[in-house]
Design a protein around this motif. Structure first.
Motif, PDB file in Angstrom:
ATOM      1  N   UNK A  15       0.509  -1.467  -0.117  1.00 43.50           N
ATOM      2  CA  UNK A  15      -0.082  -0.051   0.138  1.00 43.50           C
ATOM      3  C   UNK A  15       1.229   1.557   0.014  1.00 43.50           C
ATOM      4  N   UNK A  42       0.744   1.596  11.303  1.00 41.97           N
ATOM      5  CA  UNK A  42       0.340   0.901  11.238  1.00 41.97           C
ATOM      6  C   UNK A  42       0.671  -0.531  11.795  1.00 41.97           C
ATOM      7  N   UNK A  45      -1.037  17.425  12.084  1.00 37.92           N
ATOM      8  CA  UNK A  45      -0.702  17.130  10.881  1.00 37.92           C
ATOM      9  C   UNK A  45      -0.927  17.412  10.040  1.00 37.92           C
ATOM     10  N   UNK A  52       3.060  13.297  12.713  1.00 34.12           N
ATOM     11  CA  UNK A  52       2.009  12.639  13.917  1.00 34.12           C
ATOM     12  C   UNK A  52       2.451  12.862  14.925  1.00 34.12           C
ATOM     13  N   UNK A  73      -5.724   8.251  16.422  1.00 36.17           N
ATOM     14  CA  UNK A  73      -5.366   7.469  14.582  1.00 36.17           C
ATOM     15  C   UNK A  73      -6.273   7.629  14.479  1.00 36.17           C
ATOM     16  N   UNK A 108      -6.348  12.265   6.299  1.00 40.63           N
ATOM     17  CA  UNK A 108      -5.265  12.818   7.792  1.00 40.63           C
ATOM     18  C   UNK A 108      -5.102  14.408   7.348  1.00 40.63           C
ATOM     19  N   UNK A 115      -9.681  -2.983  13.757  1.00 41.09           N
ATOM     20  CA  UNK A 115      -9.715  -3.660  12.095  1.00 41.09           C
ATOM     21  C   UNK A 115      -9.987  -2.909  11.299  1.00 41.09           C
ATOM     22  N   UNK A 143      -9.037   0.527  11.188  1.00 40.85           N
ATOM     23  CA  UNK A 143      -7.752   1.003  11.222  1.00 40.85           C
ATOM     24  C   UNK A 143      -6.911   1.341   9.877  1.00 40.85           C
ATOM     25  N   UNK A 144      -6.598  -0.286  10.629  1.00 39.17           N
ATOM     26  CA  UNK A 144      -5.502  -1.204   9.652  1.00 39.17           C
ATOM     27  C   UNK A 144      -6.178  -1.618   8.145  1.00 39.17           C
ATOM     28  N   UNK A 196      -6.032   2.228   6.612  1.00 38.52           N
ATOM     29  CA  UNK A 196      -4.621   3.009   6.348  1.00 38.52           C
ATOM     30  C   UNK A 196      -4.124   2.044   5.131  1.00 38.52           C
ATOM     31  N   UNK A 197      -4.285   0.488   4.680  1.00 42.13           N
ATOM     32  CA  UNK A 197      -3.907  -0.208   3.730  1.00 42.13           C
ATOM     33  C   UNK A 197      -4.709  -0.025   2.796  1.00 42.13           C
ATOM     34  N   UNK A 198      -5.935   0.103   2.495  1.00 49.12           N
ATOM     35  CA  UNK A 198      -6.875   0.375   1.375  1.00 49.12           C
ATOM     36  C   UNK A 198      -6.682   1.235   0.431  1.00 49.12           C
ATOM     37  N   UNK A 201      -5.140   5.114   2.314  1.00 50.16           N
ATOM     38  CA  UNK A 201      -4.326   5.330   3.493  1.00 50.16           C
ATOM     39  C   UNK A 201      -4.784   6.998   3.282  1.00 50.16           C
TER      40      UNK A 201
END
Ligand SMILES: Nc1ncnc2c1ncn2[C@@H]1O[C@H](COP(=O)(O)OP(=O)(O)O)[C@@H](O)[C@H]1O
Ligand SMILES: [Mg+2]
Lengths: 322, 289, 254
Positions: free
Chosen positions: A107, A117, B32, B38, B228, B236, B271, B273-274, B277-279, B281
């Protein structure tokens, strides 16, 4: 650098430290040393990814915990031999590294995002381990006391000390060989400038994946050893923020992206903590408050850590050697 | 499953909590958006503010009164922290700021631990258990107050950003740091003001939380991860995103607490959050490019 | 695509939001030659290079390298295929020594550390950084950094070298030092495409020239023809660049 100059000092330091139990064999001291070496190992793992690769993880507890829980659960739940459990736990930790790395680097997460993360993954593991009956929930896991070499349990703390030291020295040798390899050169290039690295043909994604996998494996070794030494762990020990912090603090204090940095940092931190305890008594938190201060001070005034200070001092004393 | 009114009650409660979450997240996202860092000390500053509110109450000042003193005090503290510690020690490098704020959070949290031990403290205000009867459920008065006051604080912040010269300078720096400094804006000052505003938001949140919550040296950790999450979710740097994200997360937490039980309730948040972030951001709600 | 073309860009476009930075541009770089890409600031030259090297995905068009469409490859795969670039805004590995900087490039085709270092030493000597090997890259002057860009790219043993304003910011005597280096690289068989504002160097180095203005190729041909093309003069004058070039040439002569 000749192989002798590259690897010699590591072996010398290892030999010097190995002789310690013959001079100072108090259990308290050995205990402190073992703990410092455990931190050193975790920090050496962090240093691969953070120090050489410039990817700052705030969640190396995820890998430490995988190593610790893996070792403990395989023995207690499945009756696996301690050594096999140790090896499997390390594999588990590196698999976790690979998975987290794959998801985050694919990503394109860097900098603060990557720190966040990794922190989040560690927290998820912590909450899960704390709630799941399989992992013993909040009560944690106890490895049955059974002092035999076959069970990786020893009566003498000196044995644990030598094993931990052996692991630390082995990882130093690995780190040195990484430094002298193409993989190491590419990893450092990514830290310094990712676009430039790409333009020079560096497959940054795969190099970062390799780095986080190796990094996680080493930190998992630390966790597995921790479990084997203390024979007890719970979610806050194994996946708690404390180990994430210590793992990154030691290399920063000692010297980021250097072979000796994490080890010197971990031993130095422990020394500082001991002194603080001697001076301030056992006030909870005071050692960590000092760690935090050290972190800020090092970043502000000595970004290359103790190693950097030593190099500068040597240059000043003997004139700069290119 | 659960009756609709129980679910509705959970949603309402989630919104109440979510408003305070939003307030903690607004400070973080503002910092931010302007400094592009951060602030890992965010949770610790919240903890410090909660302790301050706690001791204000000890000497007889109600948190709802103390807020008017603590907000400016924390503004000043935040200002000083950025101007004299974080700014100079990080040499303008993002990686360093990351570490310096992490270091500060460790210092603050553990000094509080050393001073006050890990005891959990709470205050006992007369209105602590007063409720509003909605027929199908009860709403706790302090939480309603927290909801309203958080919205008010967010509105004030918005006014500051939109209408004042300082606010304009902040937005200018957020957009184009170099350009802003070229037209004579003191960037270091703006950074510090932004940081101060973030800390002031936390002081307000602390005073709103204290009547229904407790304080101990690590209490901020729980909030900071939530904050966060909200910041990432909202995009952000996006203040409206943080407000929406806060309410959303409040509801998610409340519902996943209902369905999964207390201890796993937070998992839902992480979950998300992650995943975000991954998919994505850049956040879900209209993030900045 | 002609037989001796190593690179051909076919109808490439790149849109940034509302701005068409590169607009249906086609060009061919012939094997073993130096091709110039000139044009006023903001014309889209760097963007075109970024598309060739894989850092920017074209909105439309194809990038053919040695007869294969490389448009789908990420930057590092294009480097492996033999495309190397320098960055107009230099991107050194600031914390590393000059030698280690160059060695990163050399590692692309050499896995052994010793070989990579040996190659780095050789390339450093070629570009005139031989006596700076052990200095940190952050110590280098502007001209040193440009040379470092060149050296790193060269160390990857490219077939095609994209040079983005490697002469900009150099004083005339430094330019005179670097021009023969570029000639030598070409003579060693490397095809070069260069973006350059220093017209004197462009004229003396390039065999083919393309002119880009507002994203479009407005002229192509031999240097003498191109510079006499009224469209080209206009493109430059429109942006006030002609005077600057003349001034630079003046400075280079004087
Ligand atoms: N990443 C980007 N995002 C948006 N606009 C860009 C980007 N890169 C370049 N541009 C714009 O595209 C145009 C061409 O830029 P560039 O290729 O750098 O021109 P040149 O190298 O010819 O000076 C300019 O107007 C520039 O502002
Ligand atoms: Mg350009």
């Amino acid at each position: 650098m000749s192989p002798l100059r590259a690897y010699g000092p590591i072996l010398l330091l290892g030999a010097a430290l190995a002789s310690m139990p013959f001079f100072a064999a108090s259990n308290t001291l050995l205990n402190a040393m073992v703990l410092a070496l455990v931190i050193a190992l975790a920090a050496q793992g962090w240093n691969i990814l953070g120090g050489y690769g410039g990817q700052f993880s705030f969640g190396h507890a995820a890998f430490f915990g995988m190593g610790a829980y893996g070792t403990a659960l395989l023995q207690t739940r499945f009756g696996v031999n301690a050594y096999a459990a140790f090896a499997a736990a390390v594999a588990l930790g590196s698999a976790a590294g690979l998975a987290i790395g794959y998801l985050s680097f694919r990503s394109g997460l860097r900098g603060s995002y990557f720190a966040l993360v990794t922190l989040a993954f560690a927290e998820v593991f912590r909450i899960l381990a704390n709630a799941w009956p399989f992992t013993g929930g909040a009560a944690g896991v106890l490895i049955k006391l059974d002092v035999r070499a076959e069970t990786f349990q020893f009566a003498s703390r000196a044995v644990y000390f030598w094993i931990a030291l052996g692991l630390v020295v082995a990882v130093m040798l690995i780190n040195r060989s990484v430094e002298r390899s193409r993989f190491g050169a590419w990893l450092v290039a990514i830290r310094e400038n990712e676009d430039a690295a790409k333009a020079l043909g560096v497959d940054t994604f795969s190099v970062k994946l390799k780095a986080i996998t190796l990094s996680a494996a080493i930190t998992a070794i630390s966790g597995a050893f921790y479990a084997q030494y203390f024979l007890f762990l719970d979610a806050n020990i194994a996946f708690g923020p404390w180990i994430s912090v210590e793992a990154l603090l030691a290399p920063i204090i000692g010297g980021l992206g250097t072979v000796f940095g994490p080890v010197i940092g971990a031993l130095g931190l422990h020394f500082v903590a001991e002194i603080t305890r001697a001076v301030a008594g056992r006030v909870p938190g005071i050692d960590l408050a000092l760690y935090g201060t050290l972190l800020v001070v090092m970043v502000a005034f000595a970004r290359d850590g103790i190693i950097g200070l030593l190099t500068k001092a040597r240059a000043r004393l003997f004139g700069s050697r290119a | 499953m659960f009756a609709p009114d129980i679910i509705l009650a959970a949603v309402l409660n989630g919104l109440m909590t979510g408003a305070v979450y939003a307030l903690t997240a607004v400070g973080l996202t503002l910092v931010y958006g302007v400094l592009h860092i951060i602030n890992f000390a965010h949770g610790a500053i919240l903890t410090a503010a909660m302790f301050a509110a706690f001791f204000a109450w000890k000497i007889g000042i109600d948190p709802y009164v103390a807020v008017f003193a603590l907000a400016p005090i924390f503004f000043a503290l935040g200002y000083a922290l950025q101007r004299f510690v974080i700014g100079p020690s990080s040499h303008g490098e993002d990686r360093n700021i990351l570490l310096v704020t992490l270091g500060l959070s460790i210092v603050i949290e553990n000094l509080l631990l050393a001073a006050f031990r890990s005891d959990t403290r709470s205050i006992d205000v007369p209105y602590g258990f007063s409720v509003i009867d909605l027929g199908f459920t009860f709403l706790s008065v302090p939480r309603v107050v927290a909801f309203a006051a958080s919205c008010a604080a967010a509105a004030i912040l918005w006014l500051i950003l939109a209408k004042t010269d300082t606010g304009k300078a902040i937005r200018a720096v957020a957009k184009e740091k170099l350009g802003a400094s070229l037209v004579g804006i003191d960037v270091a000052h703006v950074y510090a003001v932004t940081f101060g505003l973030g800390a002031a938001c936390l002081a307000v949140a602390a005073c709103l939380l204290l009547p229904t919550f407790y304080v101990h040296p690590r209490v901020g950790n729980a909030y900071v991860l939530v904050a966060f999450t909200i910041v990432v979710l909202g995009g952000m740097g996006s203040v409206p995103g943080a407000l929406l994200g806060g309410l959303f997360i409040g509801v998610v937490e409340s519902l996943s607490g209902l369905f999964l039980g207390e201890s796993l309730g937070q998992i839902g948040i992480f979950l998300i959050f992650i995943l975000v972030l991954l998919v994505r951001p850049t956040g879900l709600f209209g993030a900045r490019a | 695509m002609s037989a001796d073309a190593i690179l051909s860009v076919e109808h490439a476009s790149k849109r940034f939001g509302g701005l068409l930075a590169v607009d249906d541009a086609s060009l061919v770089a012939r094997r073993g030659r130096i091709t110039g890409l000139i044009g006023p600031n903001g014309a889209g030259k760097t963007t075109l290079f970024a598309m060739i090297s894989g850092f920017i995905v074209p909105t439309a068009g194809r990038i053919m390298f040695e007869g294969a469409d490389v448009g789908g490859l990420p930057p590092h795969r294009r480097a492996v295929a033999g495309i190397a670039r320098t960055f107009q805004i230099v991107q050194p590995f600031a914390g590393l020594s000059v030698r280690d900087n160059i060695a990163v490039g050399a590692h692309l085709r050499r896995s052994a550390r010793a070989e990579a270092l040996a190659k780095a030493d050789e390339v450093a000597a070629l570009v005139g950084l031989g006596d700076m090997l052990h200095r940190p890259a952050s110590d280098l002057t502007v001209s040193g950094r440009k040379r470092l860009e060149l050296a790193r790219a060269l160390a990857t043993d490219p077939k095609l070298l994209l040079l983005d304003e490697v002469l900009a910011g150099l004083n005339p005597s430094e330019v005179r030092d670097v021009v023969p280096v570029i000639h030598a690289i070409r003579d060693a068989g490397v095809t070069i495409v260069m973006v350059e504002h220093v017209m004197q160097a462009v004229m003396s180095l390039c065999e083919d020239i393309y002119v880009l203005a507002q994203g479009r190729i407005i002229a192509a041909g031999a240097p003498r023809e191109v510079t006499r093309d009224p469209k080209v003069v206009e493109a430059y004058l429109g942006h006030g660049a002609a005077a600057r070039i003349a001034a630079r040439e003046e400075a280079a002569r004087g």
